[in-house]
Design a protein around this motif. Structure first.
Motif, PDB file in Angstrom:
ATOM      1  N   ALA A  37     -13.285   1.597  -3.094  1.00 55.98           N
ATOM      2  CA  ALA A  37     -13.102   0.442  -2.228  1.00 55.98           C
ATOM      3  C   ALA A  37     -11.745   0.493  -1.521  1.00 55.98           C
ATOM      4  O   ALA A  37     -11.621   0.200  -0.326  1.00 55.98           O
ATOM      5  CB  ALA A  37     -13.227  -0.847  -3.049  1.00 55.98           C
ATOM      6  N   ILE A  38     -10.715   0.876  -2.271  1.00 48.76           N
ATOM      7  CA  ILE A  38      -9.384   0.990  -1.660  1.00 48.76           C
ATOM      8  C   ILE A  38      -9.399   2.045  -0.571  1.00 48.76           C
ATOM      9  O   ILE A  38      -8.854   1.861   0.517  1.00 48.76           O
ATOM     10  CB  ILE A  38      -8.348   1.323  -2.754  1.00 48.76           C
TER      11      ILE A  38
ATOM     12  N   ILE B  41      -2.182   3.805   0.734  1.00 47.69           N
ATOM     13  CA  ILE B  41      -0.994   3.239   1.379  1.00 47.69           C
ATOM     14  C   ILE B  41      -0.322   4.279   2.261  1.00 47.69           C
ATOM     15  O   ILE B  41       0.156   3.976   3.370  1.00 47.69           O
ATOM     16  CB  ILE B  41      -0.018   2.700   0.316  1.00 47.69           C
ATOM     17  N   ALA B  42      -0.301   5.528   1.762  1.00 41.55           N
ATOM     18  CA  ALA B  42       0.330   6.572   2.561  1.00 41.55           C
ATOM     19  C   ALA B  42      -0.439   6.832   3.848  1.00 41.55           C
ATOM     20  O   ALA B  42       0.135   7.225   4.860  1.00 41.55           O
ATOM     21  CB  ALA B  42       0.434   7.857   1.736  1.00 41.55           C
ATOM     22  N   THR B  52      -3.043  -3.472  -1.908  1.00 42.57           N
ATOM     23  CA  THR B  52      -2.391  -3.898  -3.145  1.00 42.57           C
ATOM     24  C   THR B  52      -3.162  -5.026  -3.806  1.00 42.57           C
ATOM     25  O   THR B  52      -3.345  -5.033  -5.032  1.00 42.57           O
ATOM     26  CB  THR B  52      -0.953  -4.354  -2.828  1.00 42.57           C
ATOM     27  N   ARG B  53      -3.668  -5.967  -2.995  1.00 45.25           N
ATOM     28  CA  ARG B  53      -4.408  -7.081  -3.577  1.00 45.25           C
ATOM     29  C   ARG B  53      -5.692  -6.591  -4.246  1.00 45.25           C
ATOM     30  O   ARG B  53      -6.021  -6.991  -5.371  1.00 45.25           O
ATOM     31  CB  ARG B  53      -4.752  -8.087  -2.479  1.00 45.25           C
TER      32      ARG B  53
ATOM     33  N   THR C  54       4.447   0.438  -5.885  1.00 48.26           N
ATOM     34  CA  THR C  54       3.071   0.453  -6.400  1.00 48.26           C
ATOM     35  C   THR C  54       2.966   1.378  -7.610  1.00 48.26           C
ATOM     36  O   THR C  54       2.283   1.080  -8.591  1.00 48.26           O
ATOM     37  CB  THR C  54       2.115   0.913  -5.295  1.00 48.26           C
ATOM     38  N   LEU C  55       3.651   2.517  -7.550  1.00 46.02           N
ATOM     39  CA  LEU C  55       3.627   3.453  -8.679  1.00 46.02           C
ATOM     40  C   LEU C  55       4.165   2.802  -9.938  1.00 46.02           C
ATOM     41  O   LEU C  55       3.574   2.922 -11.024  1.00 46.02           O
ATOM     42  CB  LEU C  55       4.461   4.692  -8.340  1.00 46.02           C
ATOM     43  N   PHE C  56       5.277   2.083  -9.817  1.00 48.90           N
ATOM     44  CA  PHE C  56       5.881   1.494 -11.021  1.00 48.90           C
ATOM     45  C   PHE C  56       4.996   0.418 -11.623  1.00 48.90           C
ATOM     46  O   PHE C  56       4.860   0.334 -12.851  1.00 48.90           O
ATOM     47  CB  PHE C  56       7.270   0.935 -10.701  1.00 48.90           C
TER      48      PHE C  56
END
Lengths: 92, 92, 92, 92, 92, 92, 92, 92, 92, 92, 92, 92, 92, 92
Positions: A37-38, B41-42, B52-53, C54-56
């Motif tokens: 989904a992402i 994200i990249a 992120t959500r 996001t990684l952390f």
């Protein structure tokens, strides 16, 4: 070992392993759905609503199998008909 | 072995293996979701918020299966109904 | 074998295997997330901050399952309620 | 077998297998992170600093699971509370 | 079997399998890192220094898990506290 | 079975399986490194020296884990402290 | 079963399985290296000498782990110190 | 069971499984090398001589591990020192 | 152990493992279907209706196998004909 | 069970499993080589002779490991030295 | 254990594991077919009818193997000829 | 159990598992060769004769390992020298 | 346990596991064939007839192996010659 | 257990598992061949005849290994020479 002990032990063992084994499939499955989904959102941001809705339906279906395992595990610990029968007959 | 010993041993064994086995699936699953989110994200920095959500919702679902295992493990160590029954009847 | 011995042995065995098995999933999972983050930074250096954040968050979630196992392992060695019960009743 | 022997044997066995099993995941995981970092440096030499820093954070997280196993293994050999209890009560 | 024999046998068995199992992960992991480093050098000969340095740091981390296993194996053969206790009490 | 026999048997069994299991990882690992090095040389003949040097360092690291297993195997056959203790006390 | 029989049986069993298990890794590993070398020669016929030389060094390293297993297997059949000890003490 | 029977049985079992297990690795390995050689010849017919020569060297190395297993298997059936010792002492 | 105990124990064990094992396949399967559906929606937003409809039919089919397992598990706990027979004849 | 029976049983068991296990590797290996040869012929029909010749050499090498297993299996059924010894001494 | 107990236990165990194991294959298989159908619809919306029809025929075939398992499981619980025979002869 | 029974049982068991295990490898292997041949014919219809001929030679080689297993299985059922010996000596 | 009980139990166990294990292969196999057919129809809608016909022939072949298992399972439950023999001789 | 019972039980068990295990390979193998044939027809509709013919020859070869297993299974149930011998000698 008498009956009460055996049923208690087997309930403990099965309750634990049911949820332990039963969490592997849903965890991996949900991860796959979420990851896809992402990835899809990143490719088609305009369809984020449709994708998210389909994802939530899918997660609910997958989570349901984990819920089945958790329900069986809780039944075995707190509402076990065999245990109830055993402790009712243990004093006899 | 009497009843108290057997239930104690089986509770110890199951508590440990439940969380040990139950952590494999969620750990790998969360890693997959996180890795895909980072990759997304990249590719699409503008969609970082939506990604992120969705990631957090997914991680919550996946973590829930680990929580189930941890809850069962804690119940078996600290709130075990079979253990309570056993130590109440051990002196008889 | 008396009760104290059995509980001691099972606590030792379970404490070890819980953390041993429980470290496989998180180790592989974190590696995947880290590898993907490094790959993403190399592709999009400008997004290094978002990726790292996001990684952390992800590493914290994954590490949590290893922590669960370590906590159960430590409880079994140093704060084991079954062991406490056993050594309190061993002299009787 | 008396209590001292059993606890000694189980401590030896668990100490060995804990670190043996516990080294597989971190070793493979660190290798993956390192390999990806090397590949990323070859693609983006200019980002070597950011990549190396992210790699070291990741290696520290992954190594931590191996450290957990090593700590449990050392506790079982040199600071085993069950062993201490056993040899204190062996002469009685 | 008396205590000395049992501890000797278990120490031998565990010492061998600890290093045998513990060498699989690091060997495969180091191979992966080395293979990637060679591949990276072939692509970016100009960055050979940075790549080699990162490789050596990574190899040291991976080798450390093999060292843990070797250390535990050697402790069990040559500095085993349980064995020392056993042969000191064997004559009694 | 007396102590000498048991220790002899366990030493034989462990010595064999240690080197048998311990050779799988390094053999596959070295093969991967060598295959990658050959592939890299075919792509970048000009860097053959750097590649070969990195390869040899890597092979030495990987071979070291096989050496650990071989050393433990030889120790168990020819310099086994438990065996020495056993045959010294067998006549008593 | 007396000591001579047990040691003979365990030596036979271990000698066979050591070389059987120990041949899997090297056989697959050498095959990988050879296959890659053949592929590399087909791509870069001009570098056949460098490739072949690197291949032979690699095959020697990989074969060495098979040799370790064969050596241990032969030692257990024809130069087994435990067997020598056993047949020297069998008549007593 | 007397000594002669046990050694005969274990020799039969080990002889069979040694060659059975030991043929899996070389068979798959040789197949990989041959398949790659055929593929390489189809790409570079002009280098068929070099490829074939490298293939034969590689096949000889891989076959050698199968030969080791066959040798050990034959030794256990037809030149087994433990069996010779056993039948020489069986009449006594 | 008498008949009632045995049937109770086997019912507990089987009820747990049936749903635990039976949830792995459907969880992974549904995840695959959901992931593919999300991917397809991202590629062809115009066909979202047809895709969603096909997905729901498929999820129903896949979920049916999990339902079979849950039904058998519930029958074994709450409507077990063997258990009914056993407790009816236990007093005799 | 007397000696004749045991040796007969173990010979039957080992003869069957030797050829059963020993046929898996060669069957898969030959299939790989044949499949690659067919693919190569389709790409380079002009080199069909060289490819076929290399294929036959390779198949002979791979089949040799199956032959080893079949030979050992036949020896165990029809020319088993241990069986001959047993039936010669059974009447005594 | 008498005959009635044994047959009841084995029927419970087999009924559970038959449907548990038997649901893995069909669940994964149907997921694959559904996923491919969704992917095909996304590529060729015009052929949705033909694809859906072929999918339903395939799902019916795959579901049939799950049905076989469910039928055998239900027969063992509710129409077990061995159980009927046993309870008819239990009073004798 | 007397000799005749044991040999009959072991012959039955081994005959079945030999052909069962022995059919897995050839079935998968032949499928691979056939699939590749079909793929090759679709790419190069003009070479269908050469491809088919090579396929048949390969299928014959692969089928030969299945034949070995079937032969051993039939020998164990219908021409078992150990069984003949047993029933000849059973009356004595 | 008498003969009738043993045969009943083994028939129940084998009937269940035969169809359970036997449904895995066909379910996955049919899924693969169906998935490929759907994919092919999407690529070549004009050849839907030929593809469907080939698919049905293939499904029939694959389903036949599941049918074999189901037949054996039904024979063991409802037409078992060993069970008939046993109940005919049970009264004697 | 007497001879008749043992042979009946082992025949039942082996008959079931032979066909169960023996159906996995052919089912997967035939699926692969069918899937490839369908794919090939979609690519080259003009060669459908040649492809179909090659497919049928291949399916016959693959199905033959399933037939071997079914034949052995049927022989063990309905034409078992060991069973015939046993019931002929049971009355004696």
């Amino acid at each position: 070992m008498d009956m009460v002990t055996i049923i208690a032990v087997s309930s403990i063992v099965v309750a634990g392993f049911t949820i332990a084994l039963g969490s592997i499939g849903p965890a991996l499955g949900e991860a796959r759905a979420v990851a896809q989904a992402i990835s899809a959102i990143a490719q088609q941001p305009d369809e984020a609503n449709t994708i998210t809705r389909t994802l939530f339906v899918g997660l609910a279906m997958i989570e349901s199998t984990a819920i089945y395992c958790f329900v069986v595990s809780m039944i075995l610990i707190f509402a076990n008909p065999f245990w109830n029968y055993a402790i009712n007959h243990a004093g006899k």
